[in-house]
Design an enzyme around this catalytic site. Sequence first.
Site, PDB file in Angstrom:
ATOM      1  N   LEU A  12       0.807  -1.233   0.000  1.00 27.40           N
ATOM      2  CA  LEU A  12       0.000   0.000   0.000  1.00 27.40           C
ATOM      3  C   LEU A  12       0.836   1.278   0.000  1.00 27.40           C
ATOM      4  CD1 LEU A  12      -2.873  -1.175   2.365  1.00 27.40           C
ATOM      5  CD2 LEU A  12      -2.888  -0.987  -0.134  1.00 27.40           C
TER       6      LEU A  12
ATOM      7  N   LYS B  65     -14.982   2.260  10.788  1.00 27.62           N
ATOM      8  CA  LYS B  65     -14.562   2.828  12.049  1.00 27.62           C
ATOM      9  C   LYS B  65     -13.380   2.053  12.632  1.00 27.62           C
ATOM     10  CE  LYS B  65     -16.683   2.092  16.213  1.00 27.62           C
ATOM     11  NZ  LYS B  65     -16.357   0.877  16.974  1.00 27.62           N
TER      12      LYS B  65
ATOM     13  N   HIS C 231     -22.072   0.702  11.568  1.00 27.69           N
ATOM     14  CA  HIS C 231     -22.899  -0.467  11.218  1.00 27.69           C
ATOM     15  C   HIS C 231     -24.242  -0.469  11.956  1.00 27.69           C
ATOM     16  CE1 HIS C 231     -21.233  -2.419  14.849  1.00 27.69           C
ATOM     17  NE2 HIS C 231     -22.241  -3.264  14.757  1.00 27.69           N
TER      18      HIS C 231
ATOM     19  N   LYS D  34     -28.676  -1.614  10.880  1.00 29.43           N
ATOM     20  CA  LYS D  34     -29.550  -2.578  11.560  1.00 29.43           C
ATOM     21  C   LYS D  34     -31.007  -2.293  11.168  1.00 29.43           C
ATOM     22  CE  LYS D  34     -26.467  -3.341  15.478  1.00 29.43           C
ATOM     23  NZ  LYS D  34     -26.029  -4.728  15.481  1.00 29.43           N
TER      24      LYS D  34
ATOM     25  N   GLU E 176     -23.576  -5.271  26.233  1.00 25.48           N
ATOM     26  CA  GLU E 176     -22.987  -6.508  25.723  1.00 25.48           C
ATOM     27  C   GLU E 176     -22.660  -7.428  26.890  1.00 25.48           C
ATOM     28  OE1 GLU E 176     -20.279  -6.015  22.149  1.00 25.48           O
ATOM     29  OE2 GLU E 176     -19.950  -4.148  23.211  1.00 25.48           O
TER      30      GLU E 176
ATOM     31  N   ASP F 213     -15.536   3.831  21.549  1.00 26.64           N
ATOM     32  CA  ASP F 213     -15.899   2.617  20.819  1.00 26.64           C
ATOM     33  C   ASP F 213     -17.399   2.557  20.493  1.00 26.64           C
ATOM     34  OD1 ASP F 213     -15.116   0.054  19.761  1.00 26.64           O
ATOM     35  OD2 ASP F 213     -16.087  -0.904  21.476  1.00 26.64           O
TER      36      ASP F 213
ATOM     37  N   HIS G 126     -22.071   4.854  17.590  1.00 24.32           N
ATOM     38  CA  HIS G 126     -23.358   4.143  17.564  1.00 24.32           C
ATOM     39  C   HIS G 126     -24.442   4.827  18.407  1.00 24.32           C
ATOM     40  CE1 HIS G 126     -20.836   1.272  15.672  1.00 24.32           C
ATOM     41  NE2 HIS G 126     -20.416   0.651  16.751  1.00 24.32           N
TER      42      HIS G 126
ATOM     43  N   LYS H 224     -19.427  -3.399  28.399  1.00 24.24           N
ATOM     44  CA  LYS H 224     -19.084  -4.804  28.179  1.00 24.24           C
ATOM     45  C   LYS H 224     -19.380  -5.553  29.482  1.00 24.24           C
ATOM     46  CE  LYS H 224     -16.441  -4.186  24.263  1.00 24.24           C
ATOM     47  NZ  LYS H 224     -17.087  -4.568  23.011  1.00 24.24           N
TER      48      LYS H 224
HETATM   49  C1  BG6 Z   1     -18.239  -2.318  17.403  1.00 18.02           C
HETATM   50  C2  BG6 Z   1     -17.365  -2.182  18.618  1.00 18.02           C
HETATM   51  O1  BG6 Z   1     -18.320  -1.108  16.706  1.00 18.02           O
HETATM   52  O2  BG6 Z   1     -19.551  -2.706  17.822  1.00 18.02           O
HETATM   53  C3  BG6 Z   1     -17.331  -3.466  19.421  1.00 18.02           C
HETATM   54  O3  BG6 Z   1     -16.037  -1.837  18.210  1.00 18.02           O
HETATM   55  C4  BG6 Z   1     -18.733  -3.915  19.751  1.00 18.02           C
HETATM   56  O4  BG6 Z   1     -16.567  -3.305  20.624  1.00 18.02           O
HETATM   57  C5  BG6 Z   1     -19.597  -3.950  18.496  1.00 18.02           C
HETATM   58  O5  BG6 Z   1     -18.650  -5.212  20.327  1.00 18.02           O
HETATM   59  C6  BG6 Z   1     -21.039  -4.225  18.849  1.00 18.02           C
HETATM   60  O6  BG6 Z   1     -21.773  -4.413  17.682  1.00 18.02           O
HETATM   61  P1  BG6 Z   1     -23.091  -5.302  17.672  1.00 18.02           P
HETATM   62  O7  BG6 Z   1     -23.634  -5.133  16.308  1.00 18.02           O
HETATM   63  O8  BG6 Z   1     -22.653  -6.697  17.997  1.00 18.02           O
HETATM   64  O9  BG6 Z   1     -23.961  -4.728  18.749  1.00 18.02           O
END
Ligand code: BG6
Length: 490
Positions: A96, A151, A181, A185, A219, A238, A243, A343
């Site tokens: 790269l 990200k 992401h 959803k 989580e 994070d 999110h 977490k």
């Molecule tokens: C990611 C984080 O963006 O999202 C992770 O870096 C996290 O730490 C994850 O576990 C959670 O995504 P989802 O879709 O499993 O809720």
Amino acid sequence: MKLKQSYITMSFDLVFFGGTGDLTWRKLMPALFQAMRHHKLPEGGRIIAVARDERSDEQYRNFIKERFADVEPGKRPSDEEFAKFAEMLHFRRMDLSQPEHYAGLKAMLDERGAGTVVLYLATSPYLFPVICKQLGMAGLNAPHIRVVLEKPLGHDLASAQEINRVVKAAFHETQAFRIDHYLGKPAVQNLMALRFGNALFEPVWRRESIANIQITLAEELGVGTRGDYYDKTGALRDMIQNHALQLLTMIAMEPPSTNDADAIRDEKLKVLKSLRPFNAETVMRDVVRGQYRAGSVEGRRVPGYLEEVKVPANSTCETFVAIRTEVQNWRWAGVPFYLRTGKRLGSREAQIVVNFREVPHPIFPGASRANKLVIKLQPEDGLELHLLAAKGSGNNELLSPVSLDLDFDKAFPSERVGAYERLLLDAIGGRLNLFVRSDEQEQAWRWVEPVLEAWSKDPAGPRPYAAGSWGPPESSAMVARDGCAWAEEQ
Ligand code: BG6
């Protein structure tokens, strides 16, 4: 499963930088395969994985085939399906840092002349500036070319601005697809549908009817093997900066004038700009940070954060954050918005709870109970509306709580599309609605920065909480100050 023809034909080249990396084989390839299985991936596409080592197309196909063994059983291809998928897969070795390797890629893409080229940067983010610069210099930035950025997009405002500066030097904003992401959803798209496709909720979607809003992204998992990455990141960067704030904008935004990307993103940006800014004092009052200790999750003993691999024994990295904020405008003045993520919490659960106000003048015996709308993102994807109802058992009966439940997986069983599948298809199709604009992303950093700064000067560090709990008690105390409680405590 019987293979059918896809409904759409379109020539595209999708290039994955970081083609042998975790993200590519864990998320992106399975998502593309699902898109093919759902007949949503246009026919006539080519997928080119780029990485540093030398492999043939065949070797790369085998590598991906083996990796599919790690995918959940229902989402693994049959041999026939994989053979069809593999026809699209190609491999290209690239260093790269070498301009001639970009020229070689350009020649390969030009030779085919696909109508759309999507360059997906699934590499470590420290490579984004060098890749974008080289793409620009090689002329890999023509209008039919898009760049997708994963990200983390920066570590703070300055680094995010630097990435955006380099991206903008090579690409127009409409060519830049910044992934969050969570926006892919299905529940998030349903939130838009709920608010702006139905007339029912909008009149009550305001301070006069809503007491508070809670966004929880919980989580059960710990940091696993990502200790070194996570310890430099923490829950605020994070999960909250991206999110949780994106969900908040979707909940709080004004109705956009159209369903176009910029109409939506303009409204989201206004929400981010209306968030009450933090100062050193309000951070101490309205933000709680925590770090998990050993505990028990689903009946299993799990270690504390400081015992995880690649985590320094004296780390002050937060694995939990709870925040109270307000959106300072006419619609939301005075309504608390609580955001929380962590977490090793009590369960894996992402949801938004809209707590309505109590009736102004109760006429029934017993305590009244406010209505509540729960927008569930995961593990289920649905809506619950909590109401009070009479059983009809006679005079003076106490009203009973009931709920109207909508499970989208049952309502639309065959049409559910995963987050990465949706976002990849949107990037190929050129739809920017579910991608983050640079000014939104920078504004989100601007909002979290005073928190990071206040923490860096606070010797107290994160509050401990037991794995399997719902975070440190200070989180409940913060909400209780307003006379509220988190959903699981109500
Ligand atoms: C990611 C984080 O963006 O999202 C992770 O870096 C996290 O730490 C994850 O576990 C959670 O995504 P989802 O879709 O499993 O809720």
